[in-house]
Design a protein around this motif. Structure first.
Motif, mmCIF file in Angstrom:
data_model
loop_
_atom_site.group_PDB
_atom_site.id
_atom_site.type_symbol
_atom_site.label_atom_id
_atom_site.label_comp_id
_atom_site.label_asym_id
_atom_site.label_seq_id
_atom_site.Cartn_x
_atom_site.Cartn_y
_atom_site.Cartn_z
ATOM 1 N N GLY A 1 0.822 -1.208 0.000
ATOM 2 C CA GLY A 1 0.000 0.000 0.000
ATOM 3 C C GLY A 1 0.850 1.250 0.000
ATOM 4 O O GLY A 1 1.977 1.266 -0.523
ATOM 5 N N PHE A 2 0.301 2.294 0.608
ATOM 6 C CA PHE A 2 0.954 3.596 0.613
ATOM 7 C C PHE A 2 0.735 4.254 1.966
ATOM 8 O O PHE A 2 -0.237 3.967 2.672
ATOM 9 N N PHE A 3 1.654 5.174 2.297
ATOM 10 C CA PHE A 3 1.491 6.047 3.450
ATOM 11 C C PHE A 3 1.071 7.425 2.953
ATOM 12 O O PHE A 3 1.649 7.954 2.008
ATOM 13 N N MET A 4 0.074 7.985 3.627
ATOM 14 C CA MET A 4 -0.356 9.334 3.306
ATOM 15 C C MET A 4 -0.563 10.121 4.595
ATOM 16 O O MET A 4 -0.755 9.542 5.676
ATOM 17 N N ASP A 5 -0.512 11.421 4.484
ATOM 18 C CA ASP A 5 -0.664 12.283 5.651
ATOM 19 C C ASP A 5 -2.044 12.090 6.274
ATOM 20 O O ASP A 5 -3.052 12.033 5.566
ATOM 21 N N ILE A 6 -2.074 11.990 7.590
ATOM 22 C CA ILE A 6 -3.337 11.720 8.278
ATOM 23 C C ILE A 6 -4.307 12.874 8.124
ATOM 24 O O ILE A 6 -5.532 12.689 8.080
ATOM 25 N N ARG A 7 -3.797 14.094 8.013
ATOM 26 C CA ARG A 7 -4.691 15.251 7.826
ATOM 27 C C ARG A 7 -5.372 15.206 6.461
ATOM 28 O O ARG A 7 -6.569 15.481 6.344
ATOM 29 N N LEU A 8 -4.593 14.827 5.437
ATOM 30 C CA LEU A 8 -5.189 14.687 4.105
ATOM 31 C C LEU A 8 -6.214 13.560 4.095
ATOM 32 O O LEU A 8 -7.275 13.675 3.465
#
Length: 726
Positions: free
Chosen positions: A401-408
């Motif tokens: 998978g991927f890591f993305m910013d929690i706010r986004l």
């Protein structure tokens, strides 16, 4: 070695990893170290730095060369030499150690307070002397100027034992019922004791008078603190000449200036557990406080958290190695933990290689997963409509998978489903309302799923409860409706009973009759229970009433007829359904016109392309077969056993008899193989041939002479043998 980072402070757990058992040979240990990667990465700072079961307390000598640890089971004390990085000696004791102290700079003078009121003194060679105090002790402190030992415990008195004179002195009488801990200031030698009432009493050993009392229990209560019991003092520690830290049994740490009766700072651990240990780190102006769950390092002026350590097992004691960033913990575990924090100070002289090791680890940092990032898969991205971000800087590929910013993530989630929070809020409100309704008077209400079954269970439960109430010692069994294991059956629509299915229609007559029998039996038992209370009633069965056996036989006949009727209806429905399927298949069938020559296949391919219906002429002598013959065979294979048996009735290969227990009797006609038929034919021919070879012996006459077979006496040759052989 395990590395953790709390509040941007690196903490190295040097005791993390597998430990090799003592009974392994050196050769076996070397083999394991070559094969096992975890053992290769393990750092064994001090050899055998562990206890058999549990370690209760740990201390470091003033010269920094020896580490003393007390544990169980069996009760023992172990001394480790840091210059040799190994165990120096081990001594077993008679009872568990409550507290111990090192009186000399090295291990040559030791004092142990046991759980059975004994005080034991050890010298360099071993046991030296043993005495007993009047009450059970909990802690003690040594006053160096006067050579006095102050013992506190389950008494209001503080017992004094002078080691120079070798006798007990007059005790100090406190206002407390019990005293838990004590400590002596290293500068002006003020003696302080913590009581079970949450107070700290300070005494001057020179004049043996009390000089002050601090009410720490009242000062430890802050805004929003829930008080369940009176806080008692569980830890006490002096720092310098004017500072003192007090730990309570409810998890608060209070910092005092001896010139004031109000605390300078109150620090709460928020675990509601007693404070086990208090230490001061002067280089960084930190306080190291520990309960059984966590070790917290915080600034003594502002209370700001510097870092924290949370081991996997409960903590009993904490000891800081002087002038370094290393600390030891005694745990509810055989292994004693060793933590190294480079931010607190350098490594001790006897393990200076740790500084080089940590510097190398910091030069090659590893990727860390932070709490402010959210892991999402490709499917999650498609659901959120963010598939176009793959390959951009907003997504970082990791595993599947991927890591993305929690706010986004939260922002996109709210846009994708803006009413999610409202639905969640409504569900929570509904749950709260239902929980409050459970406290009211309950009214019988049918559930949304399986209402008929619930109503039936309610009626049966009422009958059983009425019967149990009439019995003297009867107890009603718990109902299915009130059992949490079957709660989903009346809440989830997937468990709805389908009354139109074949299984239900075949079993319903049997179940209904069993339920009627059960109700009759309950009524009969209720009548018997009512009749047993009246001793004058007759036990005979009234005339004109059928016996239970006759009723049961009538019931058996009735439910058998109902089952047969249901079988007939199911067969008719299946027949109608098959007729409809055949009609529908005939409507969808495309008839093809073909010839017997080689152009038949080409014409068939061309006819599939045409939209107009075409016709096929059946010639004389040919047998018509449906174009859906294969589909019919597949449907026949998927048909039930009942349908296949009915289709095979005319062939004579099976026979079905309808009985009271259902159509379960079958008889089959087995077909003989070709080899068996040949063998039987050969046997018949062999018997016929033997019959032809047999010849009758009736035309033969005996030529043996007179007396053969006809004499009456013994004089003849054949006397007694009057029969010929044919």
């Amino acid at each position: 070695m395990q590395i953790s980072s709390v509040n941007d402070v690196k903490i190295y757990n040097l005791s993390h990893g597998k430990s090799l058992p003592e009974w392994l040979s050196d050769r076996k240990k070397r083999q394991l170290q070559k094969k096992d990667v975890d053992i290769q990465r393990r750092i064994e700072l001090i050899q055998d730095f562990e206890m058999p079961t549990v370690c209760t307390s740990i201390k470091v000598s003033r010269d920094g060369q020896f580490i003393m640890a007390a544990g169980t089971y069996k009760p023992r004390i172990r001394c480790y030499d840091t210059y040799q990085l190994s165990l120096k000696f081990e001594r077993c004791l008679d009872s568990d150690i409550v507290a111990f102290d090192i009186l000399s700079d090295d291990y040559s003078k030791l004092v142990f307070l046991h759980c059975d009121r004994y005080v034991e003194f050890h010298s360099q060679h071993g046991h030296y002397y043993k005495t007993r105090i009047p009450k059970f002790g909990r802690d003690f402190s040594y006053h160096y100027p006067s050579c006095d030992l102050f013992f506190v415990g389950t008494s209001s008195e503080v017992f004094r034992l002078n080691l120079e004179q070798g006798r007990f002195l007059n005790s100090l009488q406190t206002d407390a019922v019990e005293n838990n801990v004590c400590d002596i200031n290293p500068v002006h030698h003020l003696f302080a004791t913590g009581t079970s009432e949450g107070r700290v009493e300070c005494w001057d050993p020179r004049v043996r008078n009390r000089v002050g009392i601090l009410d720490c229990a009242l000062s430890s209560l802050t805004e929003g603190t829930e008080v369940q019991s009176l806080p008692s003092i569980s830890a006490l520690k002096f720092n310098g000449s004017l500072s003192m830290a007090v730990g309570t049994s409810t998890g608060q740490v209070l910092l005092y200036d001896l010139r004031s009766n109000q605390p300078l700072l109150v620090k709460d651990h928020f675990y509601n557990l007693p404070i086990k240990s208090l230490n001061f780190q002067d280089q960084m102006d930190l306080v190291v406080s520990a309960d059984s769950k966590i070790i917290k390092l915080w600034n003594k002026d502002s209370g700001k958290v510097f870092s924290s350590i949370q081991p996997q097992t409960n903590i009993n004691d904490v000891c800081i190695y002087p002038n370094s960033g290393m600390l030891f913990t005694a745990n509810e575990d055989p292994k004693m933990n060793t933590f190294y924090i480079p931010a607190l100070g350098p490594a001790p002289r006897w393990c200076s290689f740790l500084d080089n090791l940590t510097e190398e680890l910091e030069e090659s940092p590893e990727s860390t997963v932070y709490d402010d990032y959210k892991f999402v898969t490709r499917k999650d991205l498609e659901n959120l409509g963010l598939s176009h971000l793959v390959g951009s800087s907003l997504l970082r590929a990791y595993m599947h998978g991927f890591f993305m910013d929690i706010r986004l993530y939260h922002k996109v989630k709210s846009l994708a489903n803006p009413f999610a929070y409202e639905e969640y809020r409504k569900d929570k409100i509904r749950q709260k309302i239902e929980e409050s309704r459970t406290q009211r008077v309950q009214v019988k209400k049918l559930p949304k799923v399986n209402k008929e079954l619930a109503l039936k269970l309610m009626e049966e439960g009422d009958d059983e409860a009425e019967l149990a109430s009439r019995k003297k010692k009867g107890k009603a069994l718990p109902s299915v409706l009130g059992d949490d294991r079957f709660k989903v059956m009346f809440e989830n629509p997937d468990y709805q009973v389908d009354e139109q299915c074949e299984e239900f229609r075949l079993l319903n007559p049997i179940v209904s009759k069993v339920g009627q029998k059960r109700k009759k039996k309950l009524r009969l038992l209720a009548q018997q229970a009512a009749a047993s209370q009246q001793a004058d009633e007759d036990d005979e069965e009234p005339e004109g009433r059928a016996s239970s056996e006759e009723e049961s036989s009538d019931d058996d006949k009735s439910w058998v007829e109902e089952v047969r009727e249901q079988r007939r209806l199911l067969w008719e429905e299946g027949r109608d359904r098959r007729r409809q399927e055949r009609k529908q298949a005939d409507r969808n069938t495309v008839l093809l016109e073909g010839e017997q020559n080689g152009e038949e296949t080409a014409n068939m391919a061309e006819s599939k392309k045409t939209s107009q219906p075409q016709y096929y002429q059946i010639k004389a002598g040919e047998e018509f077969r449906s174009f859906n013959d294969m589909a019919r065979k597949q449907r026949l294979q998927k048909a039930s056993l009942e349908d296949r048996l009915k289709l095979e009735e005319n062939s004579g290969t099976s026979h079905m008899v309808d009985t009271a227990v259902g159509s379960k009797q079958l008889s089959f006609t087995l077909k003989k193989s070709e080899q068996q038929r040949k063998q039987q034919q050969a046997e018949r021919e062999h018997h016929e041939e033997r019959k032809k070879l047999r010849r009758s012996a009736g035309h033969l006459s005996s030529g043996r002479g007179r007396g053969w077979g006809r004499g009456r006496g013994r004089g003849g040759r054949g006397g007694g043998r009057g029969r010929g052989r044919y």
